[in-house]
Design a protein around this motif. Structure first.
Motif, PDB file in Angstrom:
ATOM      1  N   THR A 316       0.839  -1.199   0.000  1.00  0.00           N
ATOM      2  CA  THR A 316       0.000   0.000   0.000  1.00  0.00           C
ATOM      3  C   THR A 316       0.867   1.239   0.000  1.00  0.00           C
ATOM      4  N   ILE A 317       0.610   2.123  -0.951  1.00  0.00           N
ATOM      5  CA  ILE A 317       1.388   3.344  -1.076  1.00  0.00           C
ATOM      6  C   ILE A 317       0.434   4.532  -1.188  1.00  0.00           C
ATOM      7  N   MET A 318       1.005   5.714  -1.108  1.00  0.00           N
ATOM      8  CA  MET A 318       0.207   6.928  -1.256  1.00  0.00           C
ATOM      9  C   MET A 318       0.480   7.538  -2.619  1.00  0.00           C
ATOM     10  N   LEU A 319      -0.558   8.060  -3.236  1.00  0.00           N
ATOM     11  CA  LEU A 319      -0.383   8.779  -4.483  1.00  0.00           C
ATOM     12  C   LEU A 319       0.653   9.885  -4.269  1.00  0.00           C
ATOM     13  N   PRO A 320       1.726   9.926  -5.078  1.00  0.00           N
ATOM     14  CA  PRO A 320       2.720  10.997  -4.901  1.00  0.00           C
ATOM     15  C   PRO A 320       2.086  12.368  -5.105  1.00  0.00           C
ATOM     16  N   VAL A 321       2.248  13.236  -4.127  1.00  0.00           N
ATOM     17  CA  VAL A 321       1.664  14.581  -4.192  1.00  0.00           C
ATOM     18  C   VAL A 321       2.697  15.613  -3.782  1.00  0.00           C
ATOM     19  N   GLU A 322       2.413  16.843  -4.140  1.00  0.00           N
ATOM     20  CA  GLU A 322       3.215  17.991  -3.710  1.00  0.00           C
ATOM     21  C   GLU A 322       2.261  19.112  -3.330  1.00  0.00           C
ATOM     22  N   TYR A 323       2.730  20.018  -2.486  1.00  0.00           N
ATOM     23  CA  TYR A 323       1.862  21.108  -2.064  1.00  0.00           C
ATOM     24  C   TYR A 323       1.592  22.049  -3.231  1.00  0.00           C
ATOM     25  N   ALA A 355       8.003   6.226  -8.228  1.00  0.00           N
ATOM     26  CA  ALA A 355       6.586   6.533  -8.031  1.00  0.00           C
ATOM     27  C   ALA A 355       6.155   6.308  -6.594  1.00  0.00           C
ATOM     28  N   ARG A 356       7.091   5.943  -5.729  1.00  0.00           N
ATOM     29  CA  ARG A 356       6.779   5.665  -4.329  1.00  0.00           C
ATOM     30  C   ARG A 356       7.167   6.806  -3.405  1.00  0.00           C
ATOM     31  N   ARG A 357       7.628   7.906  -3.953  1.00  0.00           N
ATOM     32  CA  ARG A 357       8.062   9.013  -3.114  1.00  0.00           C
ATOM     33  C   ARG A 357       7.181  10.225  -3.355  1.00  0.00           C
ATOM     34  N   SER A 358       6.816  10.900  -2.255  1.00  0.00           N
ATOM     35  CA  SER A 358       5.935  12.052  -2.361  1.00  0.00           C
ATOM     36  C   SER A 358       6.706  13.305  -1.975  1.00  0.00           C
ATOM     37  N   PRO A 365       8.660   8.864   2.165  1.00  0.00           N
ATOM     38  CA  PRO A 365       8.451   7.915   1.074  1.00  0.00           C
ATOM     39  C   PRO A 365       7.011   7.443   1.054  1.00  0.00           C
ATOM     40  N   ALA A 366       6.422   7.462  -0.109  1.00  0.00           N
ATOM     41  CA  ALA A 366       5.016   7.114  -0.224  1.00  0.00           C
ATOM     42  C   ALA A 366       4.758   5.668   0.130  1.00  0.00           C
ATOM     43  N   GLY A 367       5.747   4.836   0.070  1.00  0.00           N
ATOM     44  CA  GLY A 367       5.528   3.432   0.383  1.00  0.00           C
ATOM     45  C   GLY A 367       6.244   2.996   1.620  1.00  0.00           C
ATOM     46  N   SER A 368       6.659   3.927   2.481  1.00  0.00           N
ATOM     47  CA  SER A 368       7.431   3.544   3.664  1.00  0.00           C
ATOM     48  C   SER A 368       6.557   3.322   4.849  1.00  0.00           C
TER      49      SER A 368
END
Length: 368
Positions: A316-323, A355-358, A365-368
């Protein structure tokens, strides 16, 4: 995860490349609702026939995605290479709390969806990955028809969770398909009132915090046993923990899931028909699904198709986003990472580390 023989090239039978081992900083995150759903469906698939009393728990209000989303030519096409892979949009909402008399599919006024995950079940049905979409993500909402039949015009730069509040689950599916170009095969919505009941049916869940929660549910750092009400507050906590953002709230949800799965394993809940029935009873009475899954037999068939998946190993990962530059209180998909993630889901390929880093501050890390 089931122990299947992996060829020398590292690719599993479903065409997905074996994940590299991760250290402590790269632990797989888990989100509460999808893994519990997969666990109950997969473990109970063969036993649903014993639980005919659960049929009455499935409420009216199933969502006909075909009718709601319109012409096939306006929806993402299926990738031939993906084989029997499928995608499930899982929503956690408060649309049914205290409102058993109202069909969930049409209950929109004042309702919220705090959790949204696109669960990709890989070809071969032995692996799954869930992509968590932050509710503060700014998206383009397509034109939608509300449950009451009125039309909602398209809009740019709207908060992702506002789509559900204004137009319900079908429009949320349509928005996810539009932003990702990924075909959504099924919809499952779990209301948070049911979530509380599930935790209470288990007898509570023990969590360990490395920092305190100082707002709403007040917890010191350390170990705490949470009942259903406290667990609900825990997974919805945003302010008073970490950086106070929606991204921190997602981290708490993932922390709770780890504790929940530990509790399920400790009690051997999925190995006991009586205990499984108790959980399934709570779960089915709080479900809204698309019309293809809106029966006990359909859920049983779906559950049997997932028997090869180990929920504890769900990636499970998070959609990579930026402010967002114009509004730092909101986030936007970070490119090209987000596009790489969606392409991997669409083609049933390994998700690249890029694709796992936001990039959003505090997301890590989006998947950490």
């Amino acid at each position: 995860m089931s122990h299947t023989r992996v060829p020398a090239d590292g690719r599993r039978p479903g065409g997905r490349r074996r994940a590299r081992p991760r250290g402590r900083g790269g632990r797989v995150r888990r989100v509460v609702l999808p893994a519990l759903l997969v666990a109950v469906l997969a473990a109970g698939g063969g036993a649903w026939g014993l639980y005919r009393g659960l049929e009455g728990n499935l409420k009216d209000g199933a969502v006909d995605l075909g009718a709601a989303l319109g012409d096939e030519k306006n929806r993402p096409a299926r990738e031939a290479a993906a084989g029997d892979a499928l995608n499930l949009l899982l929503l956690g909402s408060d649309s049914r709390a205290g409102a058993d008399a109202a069909p969930a599919g049409g209950r929109v006024d004042g309702a919220r969806s705090d959790t949204a995950l696109l669960v990709h079940i890989a070809r071969g049905r032995t692996e799954a990955v869930a992509v968590s979409i932050p509710r503060d993500t700014l998206v383009t909402r397509p034109a939608c028809t509300r449950p009451d039949g009125t039309e909602l015009p398209p809009a740019r730069r709207v908060m992702f969770n506002s789509v559900y509040a204004l137009a319900g689950p079908a429009c949320t599916v349509k928005t996810v398909e539009r932003m990702s170009d990924v075909r959504v095969d099924h919809l499952v919505e779990v209301d948070f009132a049911g979530f509380k009941g599930i935790v209470d049916a288990i007898g509570g869940v023990t969590v360990r915090l490395d920092q305190p929660i100082a707002s709403g549910l007040r917890l010191d750092a350390g170990e705490h046993r949470l009942d259903g009400e406290e667990a609900l507050e825990f997974v919805r906590t945003r302010h008073g923990y970490g950086d106070g953002s929606d991204l921190g709230r997602i981290g708490l949800q993932q922390k709770f899931l780890g504790a929940l799965l530990t509790e399920v394993k400790r009690q051997d809940l999925l190995g006991s028909p009586a205990k499984l029935y108790r959980i399934a009873d709570r779960l089915t009475e709080s479900l809204t699904t698309d019309s293809e899954l809106a029966s006990l037999s359909a859920l049983a068939d779906f559950g049997r198709s997932l028997e090869g998946i180990d929920p504890a190993a769900m990636d499970t990962i998070m959609l990579p986003v930026e402010y967002d530059r114009a509004d730092p209180n909101r986030v936007v998909p970070a490119e090209p990472m987000a596009s790489r993630l969606w392409e991997a889901i669409r083609t049933d390929a390994e998700i690249p580390e890029s694709a796992r880093r936001s990039p959003a501050a505090g997301a890590g890390p989006a998947g950490s």
